[in-house]
Design a protein around this motif. Structure first.
Motif, PDB file in Angstrom:
ATOM      1  N   GLN A   6       0.807  -1.221   0.000  1.00 49.99           N
ATOM      2  CA  GLN A   6       0.000   0.000   0.000  1.00 49.99           C
ATOM      3  C   GLN A   6       0.838   1.268   0.000  1.00 49.99           C
ATOM      4  O   GLN A   6       0.299   2.365   0.092  1.00 49.99           O
ATOM      5  N   ILE A   7       2.147   1.166  -0.147  1.00 46.56           N
ATOM      6  CA  ILE A   7       3.023   2.323  -0.055  1.00 46.56           C
ATOM      7  C   ILE A   7       3.965   2.370  -1.255  1.00 46.56           C
ATOM      8  O   ILE A   7       4.469   1.340  -1.707  1.00 46.56           O
ATOM      9  N   VAL A   8       4.202   3.584  -1.757  1.00 52.73           N
ATOM     10  CA  VAL A   8       5.274   3.821  -2.719  1.00 52.73           C
ATOM     11  C   VAL A   8       6.469   4.369  -1.946  1.00 52.73           C
ATOM     12  O   VAL A   8       6.363   5.378  -1.243  1.00 52.73           O
ATOM     13  N   GLU A 317       0.770   0.733 -11.391  1.00 53.11           N
ATOM     14  CA  GLU A 317       0.185  -0.267 -12.292  1.00 53.11           C
ATOM     15  C   GLU A 317       0.297  -1.677 -11.713  1.00 53.11           C
ATOM     16  O   GLU A 317       1.365  -2.123 -11.302  1.00 53.11           O
ATOM     17  N   GLY A 318      -0.825  -2.368 -11.670  1.00 54.29           N
ATOM     18  CA  GLY A 318      -0.845  -3.782 -11.316  1.00 54.29           C
ATOM     19  C   GLY A 318      -1.026  -4.107  -9.856  1.00 54.29           C
ATOM     20  O   GLY A 318      -1.249  -5.260  -9.506  1.00 54.29           O
ATOM     21  N   TRP A 319      -0.938  -3.101  -8.966  1.00 49.78           N
ATOM     22  CA  TRP A 319      -1.096  -3.433  -7.538  1.00 49.78           C
ATOM     23  C   TRP A 319      -1.942  -2.417  -6.786  1.00 49.78           C
ATOM     24  O   TRP A 319      -2.498  -2.733  -5.740  1.00 49.78           O
ATOM     25  N   TRP A 320      -2.086  -1.223  -7.309  1.00 47.53           N
ATOM     26  CA  TRP A 320      -2.866  -0.203  -6.624  1.00 47.53           C
ATOM     27  C   TRP A 320      -4.325  -0.288  -7.093  1.00 47.53           C
ATOM     28  O   TRP A 320      -4.573  -0.332  -8.302  1.00 47.53           O
ATOM     29  N   PRO A 321      -5.283  -0.279  -6.168  1.00 50.48           N
ATOM     30  CA  PRO A 321      -6.694  -0.422  -6.568  1.00 50.48           C
ATOM     31  C   PRO A 321      -7.171   0.753  -7.414  1.00 50.48           C
ATOM     32  O   PRO A 321      -6.708   1.840  -7.303  1.00 50.48           O
TER      33      PRO A 321
END
Length: 321
Positions: A6-8, A317-321
């Motif tokens: 949930q974190i960048v 891309e690919g993991w964030w809702p």
């Protein structure tokens, strides 16, 4: 129960204005962002990670004065420009030991986060950072490249300059900072036979035939999105970086499809999601590859806000809702 990403994580120095643009774009999307400079290791950056017999990935935590995150929470890393390791309070031998241990320990861990997208991965940046590798791959994917010599042999250099006048010299990495912290620069410059002597044998040099350009192009590729600017200098300078940046003229430019195809092939070769390409533009609309910075600056270019959002798209891309 597994922890969901949930974190960048933005790995860079506190002074990095380019990273600020991406952080702002992520904040606008209400994405959690953690900014870390590995050089802060010590009281301002504590970490702990472990891998156990029944696990295949690292688990652990990073703690800064403002927050604490688990490694499993990191869904993407924007790897920019962390500061140089410091350890200035240590004597030289101890400093060298501490730097090596920190680079392999904390640095190695930050390159091995368990479920994570990197833009770009440090190992890929390192591989793509060598001019010799860049030019060879550029030629292989279809770019036009200038005749180039890399050498420390004065005789070979004199022969190359004689064959390819006018010839230019450019440094591989630029000048190091001075002792008082000032940043120096070595701009691209023309050379003649009179400039050459036997001191060339001391280290490696890069010489190229000069491209008869009318302008330059900076092409910034972020994921599948291409941003391109034609850069014209009022005085026709050989190196547009060497003059007054406020006097540069920027115009949007269309990138020919063969160039776009080669851009994608080049980045795919190195596993990169981002690259800042420089081209010399000739009057005949010919594009000559100069270099690609796999970790280049772009915040000063027209359209930087759109670029920041393109970075956010790629990171999420690919993991964030």
């Amino acid at each position: 129960m597994p922890i969901s990403p949930q974190i960048v994580l933005v790995i860079t120095s506190i002074e990095d204005a380019t990273a600020n643009l991406v952080i702002r774009a992520l904040n606008e999307r209400q994405v959690q962002v953690a900014r870390v400079d590995p050089a802060d290791i010590g009281a301002d950056l504590m970490f702990s990670a472990r891998i156990d017999k029944d696990r295949t990935k690292w688990t652990g935590r990073l703690r800064t004065p403002s927050r604490e995150i688990t490694l499993e929470e990191v869904g993407a890393v924007y790897y920019r420009r962390p500061s140089l390791w410091r350890f200035t309070e240590l004597e030289r031998q101890a400093q060298q030991f501490a730097v090596t241990e920190a680079r392999h320990g904390l640095g190695g861990l930050l390159e091995s986060l368990p479920v994570c997208r990197y833009v770009n991965h440090p190992a890929d940046i390192s591989e793509a950072d060598f001019k010799a590798t860049q030019l060879q791959v550029a030629a292989q994917v279809g770019f036009k490249v200038p005749a180039t010599l890399i050498s420390n042999d004065p005789e070979a250099i004199r022969k190359f300059v004689a064959e390819h006048e006018p010839t230019i010299y450019k440094s591989f990495r630029g000048a190091p900072s001075t002792l008082d912290g000032h940043v120096a620069a070595i701009w691209t410059q023309r050379v003649t036979q009179q400039d050459l002597d036997d001191s060339l044998s001391v280290t490696a040099h890069l010489f190229q035939e000069e491209v008869r350009k009318v302008a330059d192009a900076r092409v910034t590729v972020i994921g599948r999105t291409v941003f391109a600017s034609r850069i014209t200098t009022p005085d026709g300078a050989l190196d547009w970086r060497s003059g007054d940046w406020d006097a540069l003229v920027y115009d949007a430019i269309d990138v020919p499809k063969p160039i776009k195809d080669a851009l994608r092939a080049y980045l795919d070769h190195f596993g990169l999601a981002f690259g800042a390409f420089d081209f010399a533009l000739e009057a005949c609309d010919s594009w000559t590859f100069i270099e690609c910075n796999p970790n280049g600056q772009w915040g000063w270019l027209p359209g930087s806000d759109a670029m920041a959002h393109a970075f956010a798209d790629v990171l999420l891309e690919g993991w964030w809702p």
